[in-house]
Design a protein around this motif. Sequence first.
Motif, PDB file in Angstrom:
ATOM      1  N   GLN A 139      -1.313  10.954  10.777  1.00 46.66           N
ATOM      2  CA  GLN A 139      -2.486  11.113   9.914  1.00 46.66           C
ATOM      3  C   GLN A 139      -3.785  11.247  10.717  1.00 46.66           C
ATOM      4  OE1 GLN A 139      -0.217   8.706   9.708  1.00 46.66           O
ATOM      5  NE2 GLN A 139       0.547   8.483   7.614  1.00 46.66           N
ATOM      6  N   TRP A 140      -3.797  10.692  11.947  1.00 50.08           N
ATOM      7  CA  TRP A 140      -5.010  10.677  12.759  1.00 50.08           C
ATOM      8  C   TRP A 140      -5.029  11.768  13.819  1.00 50.08           C
ATOM      9  CZ3 TRP A 140      -9.211   8.074  11.419  1.00 50.08           C
ATOM     10  CH2 TRP A 140      -9.066   7.058  10.469  1.00 50.08           C
ATOM     11  N   VAL A 141      -4.012  12.615  13.841  1.00 51.67           N
ATOM     12  CA  VAL A 141      -3.969  13.743  14.769  1.00 51.67           C
ATOM     13  C   VAL A 141      -4.543  14.951  14.042  1.00 51.67           C
ATOM     14  CG1 VAL A 141      -2.463  15.222  16.138  1.00 51.67           C
ATOM     15  CG2 VAL A 141      -1.998  12.755  15.983  1.00 51.67           C
ATOM     16  N   ILE A 142      -5.690  15.425  14.508  1.00 52.13           N
ATOM     17  CA  ILE A 142      -6.499  16.390  13.758  1.00 52.13           C
ATOM     18  C   ILE A 142      -6.363  17.786  14.362  1.00 52.13           C
ATOM     19  CG2 ILE A 142      -8.796  16.870  12.836  1.00 52.13           C
ATOM     20  CD1 ILE A 142      -7.635  14.114  12.033  1.00 52.13           C
ATOM     21  N   PRO A 143      -5.906  18.770  13.574  1.00 54.47           N
ATOM     22  CA  PRO A 143      -5.811  20.141  14.094  1.00 54.47           C
ATOM     23  C   PRO A 143      -7.166  20.659  14.573  1.00 54.47           C
ATOM     24  CG  PRO A 143      -4.612  19.931  12.022  1.00 54.47           C
ATOM     25  CD  PRO A 143      -5.400  18.655  12.194  1.00 54.47           C
ATOM     26  N   LEU A 144      -7.154  21.364  15.680  1.00 60.11           N
ATOM     27  CA  LEU A 144      -8.379  21.902  16.268  1.00 60.11           C
ATOM     28  C   LEU A 144      -8.573  23.342  15.817  1.00 60.11           C
ATOM     29  CD1 LEU A 144     -10.592  21.073  18.394  1.00 60.11           C
ATOM     30  CD2 LEU A 144      -9.253  22.382  20.045  1.00 60.11           C
ATOM     31  N   PRO A 145      -9.669  23.659  15.127  1.00 58.32           N
ATOM     32  CA  PRO A 145      -9.918  25.060  14.764  1.00 58.32           C
ATOM     33  C   PRO A 145      -9.967  25.943  16.009  1.00 58.32           C
ATOM     34  CG  PRO A 145     -11.419  23.595  13.577  1.00 58.32           C
ATOM     35  CD  PRO A 145     -10.719  22.753  14.609  1.00 58.32           C
ATOM     36  N   GLU A 146      -9.392  27.116  15.905  1.00 63.52           N
ATOM     37  CA  GLU A 146      -9.274  27.968  17.091  1.00 63.52           C
ATOM     38  C   GLU A 146     -10.635  28.464  17.574  1.00 63.52           C
ATOM     39  OE1 GLU A 146      -8.262  32.275  14.993  1.00 63.52           O
ATOM     40  OE2 GLU A 146      -6.634  31.055  15.817  1.00 63.52           O
ATOM     41  N   GLN A 147     -11.681  28.385  16.712  1.00 66.96           N
ATOM     42  CA  GLN A 147     -13.010  28.834  17.134  1.00 66.96           C
ATOM     43  C   GLN A 147     -13.699  27.836  18.062  1.00 66.96           C
ATOM     44  OE1 GLN A 147     -11.922  28.474  13.996  1.00 66.96           O
ATOM     45  NE2 GLN A 147     -12.728  30.045  12.621  1.00 66.96           N
ATOM     46  N   LEU A 148     -13.171  26.594  18.147  1.00 66.84           N
ATOM     47  CA  LEU A 148     -13.799  25.578  18.989  1.00 66.84           C
ATOM     48  C   LEU A 148     -13.233  25.635  20.400  1.00 66.84           C
ATOM     49  CD1 LEU A 148     -14.038  22.405  16.702  1.00 66.84           C
ATOM     50  CD2 LEU A 148     -15.876  23.936  17.414  1.00 66.84           C
ATOM     51  N   ASP A 149     -14.115  25.483  21.376  1.00 66.56           N
ATOM     52  CA  ASP A 149     -13.721  25.436  22.776  1.00 66.56           C
ATOM     53  C   ASP A 149     -13.054  24.084  23.053  1.00 66.56           C
ATOM     54  OD1 ASP A 149     -13.451  25.477  25.502  1.00 66.56           O
ATOM     55  OD2 ASP A 149     -15.605  25.469  25.934  1.00 66.56           O
ATOM     56  N   PRO A 150     -11.778  24.055  23.452  1.00 62.55           N
ATOM     57  CA  PRO A 150     -11.108  22.772  23.679  1.00 62.55           C
ATOM     58  C   PRO A 150     -11.725  21.951  24.802  1.00 62.55           C
ATOM     59  CG  PRO A 150      -9.724  24.594  24.424  1.00 62.55           C
ATOM     60  CD  PRO A 150     -10.864  25.194  23.664  1.00 62.55           C
ATOM     61  N   VAL A 151     -12.417  22.585  25.731  1.00 63.17           N
ATOM     62  CA  VAL A 151     -13.024  21.852  26.846  1.00 63.17           C
ATOM     63  C   VAL A 151     -14.113  20.903  26.351  1.00 63.17           C
ATOM     64  CG1 VAL A 151     -14.299  22.075  29.015  1.00 63.17           C
ATOM     65  CG2 VAL A 151     -12.510  23.731  28.443  1.00 63.17           C
ATOM     66  N   SER A 152     -14.918  21.358  25.402  1.00 62.54           N
ATOM     67  CA  SER A 152     -16.070  20.567  24.965  1.00 62.54           C
ATOM     68  C   SER A 152     -15.891  19.904  23.605  1.00 62.54           C
ATOM     69  CB  SER A 152     -17.322  21.456  24.923  1.00 62.54           C
ATOM     70  OG  SER A 152     -17.146  22.522  24.000  1.00 62.54           O
ATOM     71  N   ALA A 153     -14.763  20.140  22.945  1.00 65.71           N
ATOM     72  CA  ALA A 153     -14.603  19.652  21.572  1.00 65.71           C
ATOM     73  C   ALA A 153     -14.344  18.155  21.478  1.00 65.71           C
ATOM     74  CB  ALA A 153     -13.465  20.412  20.883  1.00 65.71           C
ATOM     75  N   GLY A 154     -13.782  17.539  22.521  1.00 62.06           N
ATOM     76  CA  GLY A 154     -13.393  16.144  22.452  1.00 62.06           C
ATOM     77  C   GLY A 154     -14.472  15.192  21.959  1.00 62.06           C
ATOM     78  N   PRO A 155     -15.710  15.268  22.484  1.00 61.57           N
ATOM     79  CA  PRO A 155     -16.742  14.340  22.038  1.00 61.57           C
ATOM     80  C   PRO A 155     -17.068  14.417  20.543  1.00 61.57           C
ATOM     81  CG  PRO A 155     -17.344  15.284  24.143  1.00 61.57           C
ATOM     82  CD  PRO A 155     -16.125  16.024  23.685  1.00 61.57           C
ATOM     83  N   LEU A 156     -16.685  15.497  19.870  1.00 62.02           N
ATOM     84  CA  LEU A 156     -16.886  15.556  18.419  1.00 62.02           C
ATOM     85  C   LEU A 156     -16.047  14.498  17.704  1.00 62.02           C
ATOM     86  CD1 LEU A 156     -16.799  19.427  17.866  1.00 62.02           C
ATOM     87  CD2 LEU A 156     -18.823  17.953  17.750  1.00 62.02           C
ATOM     88  N   LEU A 157     -14.918  14.093  18.309  1.00 64.69           N
ATOM     89  CA  LEU A 157     -13.955  13.233  17.636  1.00 64.69           C
ATOM     90  C   LEU A 157     -14.365  11.771  17.606  1.00 64.69           C
ATOM     91  CD1 LEU A 157     -10.945  15.023  19.222  1.00 64.69           C
ATOM     92  CD2 LEU A 157     -11.393  14.944  16.770  1.00 64.69           C
ATOM     93  N   CYS A 158     -15.367  11.399  18.400  1.00 63.45           N
ATOM     94  CA  CYS A 158     -15.923  10.041  18.307  1.00 63.45           C
ATOM     95  C   CYS A 158     -17.436  10.120  18.152  1.00 63.45           C
ATOM     96  CB  CYS A 158     -15.540   9.202  19.524  1.00 63.45           C
ATOM     97  SG  CYS A 158     -16.282   7.546  19.475  1.00 63.45           S
ATOM     98  N   GLY A 159     -18.122  10.551  19.217  1.00 59.62           N
ATOM     99  CA  GLY A 159     -19.578  10.662  19.139  1.00 59.62           C
ATOM    100  C   GLY A 159     -20.025  11.555  18.000  1.00 59.62           C
ATOM    101  N   GLY A 160     -19.319  12.671  17.796  1.00 56.20           N
ATOM    102  CA  GLY A 160     -19.697  13.618  16.751  1.00 56.20           C
ATOM    103  C   GLY A 160     -19.533  13.061  15.355  1.00 56.20           C
ATOM    104  N   VAL A 161     -18.345  12.517  15.062  1.00 57.21           N
ATOM    105  CA  VAL A 161     -18.114  11.998  13.709  1.00 57.21           C
ATOM    106  C   VAL A 161     -18.970  10.773  13.436  1.00 57.21           C
ATOM    107  CG1 VAL A 161     -16.179  10.420  14.181  1.00 57.21           C
ATOM    108  CG2 VAL A 161     -16.294  11.655  12.009  1.00 57.21           C
ATOM    109  N   THR A 162     -19.334  10.036  14.478  1.00 56.69           N
ATOM    110  CA  THR A 162     -20.188   8.859  14.302  1.00 56.69           C
ATOM    111  C   THR A 162     -21.555   9.241  13.759  1.00 56.69           C
ATOM    112  OG1 THR A 162     -19.033   7.642  16.045  1.00 56.69           O
ATOM    113  CG2 THR A 162     -21.249   6.912  15.517  1.00 56.69           C
ATOM    114  N   VAL A 163     -22.094  10.379  14.181  1.00 61.98           N
ATOM    115  CA  VAL A 163     -23.407  10.795  13.672  1.00 61.98           C
ATOM    116  C   VAL A 163     -23.285  11.759  12.493  1.00 61.98           C
ATOM    117  CG1 VAL A 163     -24.602  10.384  15.843  1.00 61.98           C
ATOM    118  CG2 VAL A 163     -23.578  12.617  15.451  1.00 61.98           C
ATOM    119  N   PHE A 164     -22.095  12.286  12.247  1.00 64.45           N
ATOM    120  CA  PHE A 164     -21.867  13.178  11.104  1.00 64.45           C
ATOM    121  C   PHE A 164     -21.703  12.378   9.807  1.00 64.45           C
ATOM    122  CE2 PHE A 164     -18.712  15.675   8.541  1.00 64.45           C
ATOM    123  CZ  PHE A 164     -19.470  16.813   8.318  1.00 64.45           C
TER     124      PHE A 164
END
Length: 339
Positions: A133-158
């Motif tokens: 349930q916590w494994v989130i598919p990555l949209p192909e438009q996102l760069d995998p190199v920089s996407a990781g911080p969205l999963l904690c820092g990003g969602v925290t401010v979203f």
Amino acid sequence: MSENVIRAYAAMQAGQQLTEYQFNAGELLSHEVEIQVKYCGLCHSDLSIIEDDWHVSQYPVIPGHEVIGQILRLGSQAKGLEVGQWVGLGWTAETCEHCNACLQGERVFCPDLIPTIVGHAGGFADKVRAGWQWVIPLPEQLDPVSAGPLLCGGVTVFHPLLQHKIQAIHRVGVIGIGGLGHIALKLLKSWGCEITAFTSNLNKKDDLIKMGADHVLQTQDYASMQDNHQTFDLILSTVNIDLNWNEFLKLLAPRGAFHFVGAVMTPAQIQPATLIAKAINVTGSDTGTPATLKQLLIFAARHQIQPQVEIFPMSQVNQAITHLKSGKARYRIVLEQDF
């Protein structure tokens, strides 16, 4: 080597440097997904767990909770995912799925929630496991190199933008423009808000304007804030240090909200009369549900929102930690798995 053996970097005791560590994770459970780690963000929360600042750490600690990688194996009960698929994993690795919070879709309040790096092996490793349930598919438009911080820092401010029903007509302030705050600026710019960045380092001003800030103010220059009294609909605090919170409450419009996402470890001194006079809300949150994480990644893909990152090989994790502690990171560190 057994497919159940995981190679990682771990702190064996509080505050120690990370060393290479190998362990047998056992058979993959039916609800689990095993991810081959490609990239993993380095978050300040990783430092807090390494150093046991929150008194919840369980050693050996394998940090890393901003994971991007590809699915290696699926448990028999895992749903909606495929081997080889690019996915992400954030702060939470598992929830019970049967308590009231889970059944109501509010899994972040699950009393049996297992954080990815507390009592669980995190992503500073060649592989990591989590509940599907916590494994989130990555949209192909996102760069995998920089996407990781969205999963904690990003969602925290979203999450606060959703919680407070922020719209393009609103004025929002962000205190602290580091790993979290810089992502907040990028999100709010695409949201259409008028944005003020509060920073202790005015040398960042040009960077902050490029990221989306309309105005930049010095964090503790309270005199310069007077022209902004009663103007903000939301102020988002990402810092982990104590400030004069009452000076920021003066900046809020009637029914405005002051929202903490930075874990300040000292009690906040707040004057109730200020809250009463303008019906102000003081709130806080940490991360987000799987649904919120998916919403964030879709929004980031649509608007091409990318955290600004510095890349270190995972084998240089201790140098990366030193760089983060120095305050010189611009603005999020990502480790590239190189086992």
